[in-house]
Design an enzyme around this catalytic site. Structure first.
Site, short mmCIF file in Angstrom:
data_model
loop_
_atom_site.label_atom_id
_atom_site.label_comp_id
_atom_site.label_asym_id
_atom_site.label_seq_id
_atom_site.Cartn_x
_atom_site.Cartn_y
_atom_site.Cartn_z
N LYS A 22 -43.45 77.16 18.31
CA LYS A 22 -43.83 75.90 17.64
C LYS A 22 -44.58 76.19 16.34
O LYS A 22 -44.26 75.62 15.30
CB LYS A 22 -44.73 75.07 18.57
N ASN A 23 -45.57 77.06 16.41
CA ASN A 23 -46.43 77.27 15.25
C ASN A 23 -45.67 77.88 14.07
O ASN A 23 -46.03 77.65 12.92
CB ASN A 23 -47.63 78.16 15.61
N ARG A 93 -52.15 68.79 12.35
CA ARG A 93 -52.75 69.51 11.23
C ARG A 93 -51.72 70.27 10.38
O ARG A 93 -51.85 70.36 9.16
CB ARG A 93 -53.75 70.46 11.85
N CYS A 117 -55.44 68.56 16.97
CA CYS A 117 -56.20 68.70 18.21
C CYS A 117 -57.69 68.51 17.96
O CYS A 117 -58.20 68.87 16.90
CB CYS A 117 -55.99 70.10 18.77
N ARG A 122 -62.27 71.93 12.00
CA ARG A 122 -61.01 72.36 11.40
C ARG A 122 -60.79 71.82 9.99
O ARG A 122 -59.84 71.09 9.72
CB ARG A 122 -59.83 71.97 12.30
N ASP A 125 -60.71 73.47 3.66
CA ASP A 125 -61.28 73.96 2.41
C ASP A 125 -60.60 75.23 1.90
O ASP A 125 -60.38 75.40 0.70
CB ASP A 125 -62.80 74.17 2.55
N LEU A 126 -60.22 76.15 2.81
CA LEU A 126 -59.59 77.39 2.36
C LEU A 126 -58.21 77.12 1.77
O LEU A 126 -57.79 77.77 0.81
CB LEU A 126 -59.45 78.38 3.52
N ASP A 309 -55.30 80.44 21.54
CA ASP A 309 -54.38 79.50 22.19
C ASP A 309 -54.05 79.88 23.64
O ASP A 309 -53.34 79.14 24.32
CB ASP A 309 -53.07 79.40 21.38
N ILE A 331 -63.00 81.63 17.55
CA ILE A 331 -62.18 81.01 16.49
C ILE A 331 -62.56 79.54 16.28
O ILE A 331 -62.77 79.10 15.15
CB ILE A 331 -60.67 81.12 16.81
N ARG A 401 -46.51 68.11 23.03
CA ARG A 401 -46.58 68.60 21.66
C ARG A 401 -46.13 70.06 21.58
O ARG A 401 -45.65 70.50 20.54
CB ARG A 401 -48.02 68.52 21.14
C1 UD1 Z 1 -53.25 77.85 13.81
C2 UD1 Z 1 -52.42 77.43 15.00
C3 UD1 Z 1 -53.31 77.16 16.20
C4 UD1 Z 1 -54.20 78.37 16.48
C5 UD1 Z 1 -54.95 78.80 15.23
C6 UD1 Z 1 -55.73 80.09 15.40
C7 UD1 Z 1 -50.56 76.27 14.00
C8 UD1 Z 1 -49.82 75.00 13.83
N1 UD1 Z 1 -51.69 76.23 14.69
O1 UD1 Z 1 -54.11 76.76 13.50
O2 UD1 Z 1 -52.47 76.90 17.33
O3 UD1 Z 1 -55.13 78.04 17.47
O4 UD1 Z 1 -54.01 79.01 14.14
O5 UD1 Z 1 -54.89 81.10 15.83
O6 UD1 Z 1 -50.12 77.31 13.55
N2 UD1 Z 1 -60.87 76.92 8.95
C9 UD1 Z 1 -61.75 76.48 7.98
N3 UD1 Z 1 -61.23 76.09 6.77
C10 UD1 Z 1 -59.89 76.10 6.51
C11 UD1 Z 1 -59.01 76.55 7.50
C12 UD1 Z 1 -59.53 76.96 8.72
O7 UD1 Z 1 -62.95 76.45 8.19
O8 UD1 Z 1 -59.49 75.70 5.41
C13 UD1 Z 1 -61.41 77.37 10.26
C14 UD1 Z 1 -60.94 76.52 11.42
O9 UD1 Z 1 -61.77 75.43 11.61
C15 UD1 Z 1 -61.04 77.52 12.56
C16 UD1 Z 1 -60.69 78.87 11.91
O10 UD1 Z 1 -60.87 78.66 10.52
O11 UD1 Z 1 -62.34 77.58 13.04
C17 UD1 Z 1 -59.28 79.35 12.14
O12 UD1 Z 1 -58.37 78.32 11.86
P1 UD1 Z 1 -56.88 78.59 11.38
O13 UD1 Z 1 -56.53 80.03 11.62
O14 UD1 Z 1 -56.72 78.05 10.02
O15 UD1 Z 1 -56.07 77.69 12.40
P2 UD1 Z 1 -54.88 76.71 12.12
O16 UD1 Z 1 -53.99 77.31 11.07
O17 UD1 Z 1 -55.36 75.35 11.97
#
Ligand code: UD1
Length: 424
Positions: A22-23, A93, A117, A122, A125-126, A309, A331, A401
């Site tokens: 899915k991801n 997201r 979720c 989440r 900003d990055l 996950d 995480i 989902r």
């Molecule tokens: C993706 C996966 C999710 C998985 C996660 C971590 C998809 C659709 N989802 O989510 O299933 O649990 O990777 O392996 O691929 N963060 C920030 N700022 C940002 C982006 C992220 O602070 O701009 C933080 C998030 O809140 C979190 C951490 O970074 O605490 C990691 O998030 P991230 O790796 O970005 O997860 P997702 O890509 O949302």
């Protein structure tokens, strides 16, 4: 609204086939926006999330057709207005990842800030900083990101302060059509990143280093179509493996990639479960003949560490383990919502911030429980399979989902599980 009823206690036996990830699928679908030629994705899962992404892409002018069950053809010949409204973004997201490709292709875009979720703040900003480094001007207004790149995007040196899967993918999706070279440092190394890079490269992109912490992207002026097979879903595979650890049994997990789950296999062996790579690593046999697993500690980490996950599913196994387990979530800051629900089945769990102590009990007992997010809900199913008596899992739309045919696959393995419709 449907619910799932489980009569626990049956060991799992047989074979189960894993779907495409899915991801990965969601980001590959977003990649279709980058070309006016068709992108054909095979081994595509059919999930609420992929359907939701298809709706959004159709709104953006992409023709999306599903063929032969597991093949999806996406054709972004001409795009509509690059506007992704709140209603089509809020539930998930990953939809936010259309911003970069829209900006690269159209020069401007308006995309709602995402939902998804309920597992912590989440933020994005990055994602935004990476696009800004490539020359995008972004304003946040009334829940929307308004982005423009009047002179087009350009290459940039981007060093992420911490690892983000979504931001790495988003930066890659934007950089492939930017002018010049982009270097992503402290990039995520997940197999889904490599899958996206492989697909983009066959579309004509120039990406090197995907799968390592430093990715170099040399922008090209346009991308073509391609035919790409989605990488197997390591989280679905790991979920079935942990289900066998919880119930006991002997199951062959097919169409997966053994090498993508090293950290899980390490923990499973530590708790006394036998894990055997088969068919040159394309299938894994899981055998568990003890009544209870041993306990082991766990810490989630970015890949190649233990995936967040699979944390909830591992916790479900630990509920009946012999001994105590400390589970540390690094995480997401709010990812123990399954703990109080597991306690309803008789589990002994204490949560202190990002750490949970699970003291294994000899038996769990069925009860009504409520799913709170995607991976948490499947942990309740695993606990229900291992519990005595009947467990009723409510709010299972979370499950839909991310897990295609969960009850069908578990029933075929011998579980007593069914979905029932609830009159509203
Ligand atoms: C993706 C996966 C999710 C998985 C996660 C971590 C998809 C659709 N989802 O989510 O299933 O649990 O990777 O392996 O691929 N963060 C920030 N700022 C940002 C982006 C992220 O602070 O701009 C933080 C998030 O809140 C979190 C951490 O970074 O605490 C990691 O998030 P991230 O790796 O970005 O997860 P997702 O890509 O949302």
């Amino acid at each position: 609204m449907d619910r799932i009823l489980i009569n626990g206690g049956n060991p799992l036996q047989g074979k189960v086939r894993i779907n495409g990830a899915k991801n990965s699928a969601l980001k590959l679908m977003a990649a279709a926006l980058l070309s006016d030629e068709p992108l054909v994705l095979t081994n595509m899962p059919d999930l609420a999330d992929t359907r939701f992404m298809a709706h959004l892409l159709a709104h953006l002018g992409v023709t999306v057709t599903r063929e032969n069950g597991t093949q999806m053809v996406l054709h972004a010949k001409a795009l509509a207005e690059p506007f992704a409204p709140y209603d089509l973004v809020r539930k998930m997201r990953a939809t936010f990842n259309v911003l970069g490709p829209l900006l690269a292709r159209c020069g401007f875009a308006r995309v709602s800030l995402p939902g998804g979720c309920a597992i912590g703040a989440r933020p994005v900003d990055l994602h935004l900083k990476a696009l800004e480094a490539m020359g995008a001007q972004i304003e946040l207004e009334e829940g929307y990101a308004l982005a423009k790149a009047p002179k087009g995007l350009h290459g940039a040196q981007i060093s992420f302060p911490f690892v983000s899967v979504g931001a790495t993918e988003h930066a890659m999706l934007a950089a492939v059509l930017a002018k010049g070279e982009t270097v992503l440092d402290n990039a995520a190394r997940e197999p889904e990143i490599t899958d996206l890079a492989n697909c983009l490269n066959t579309m004509g992109a120039k990406i090197e280093g995907a799968g390592s912490a430093s990715i170099t992207i040399t922008g090209v002026s346009s991308l073509g179509g391609t035919n790409h097979r989605v990488v197997p879903d390591r989280i679905e595979a790991g979920t079935y493996a942990l289900a066998v650890a919880a119930t006991g049994g002997d199951v062959c997990i097919e169409n997966c990639t053994y090498a993508h789950l090293g950290a899980l296999w390490d923990r499973m062996r530590a708790i006394g479960v036998s894990v055997e790579s088969q068919q040159e690593g394309k299938s894994v046999r899981i055998t568990q003949h003890n009544d209870r697993c041993a306990a082991a500690d766990l810490e989630t980490q970015a890949y190649p560490g233990f995936p967040t996950d699979l944390q909830a599913q591992f916790m479900a196994v630990m509920c009946r383990a012999e001994g105590a387990s400390i589970i540390r979530e690094t995480i997401f800051e709010n990812r123990f919502m399954h703990a109080p629900e597991l306690s309803r089945l008789g589990a002994d769990i204490t949560v202190h911030g990002r750490e949970a102590v699970v003291r294994g009990v000899p038996a769990l007992h069925g009860a009504p429980v409520m799913a709170t997010d995607l991976r948490a809900s499947v942990s309740l199913v695993i606990a229900g399979l291992a519990a005595q008596g009947q467990t009723e899992v409510n709010r299972i739309y979370h499950l839909d989902r991310g897990f295609e045919g969960l009850e069908r696959k578990l029933s075929a393995l011998g579980a007593d599980i069914k979905r029932v419709a609830v009159a509203t």
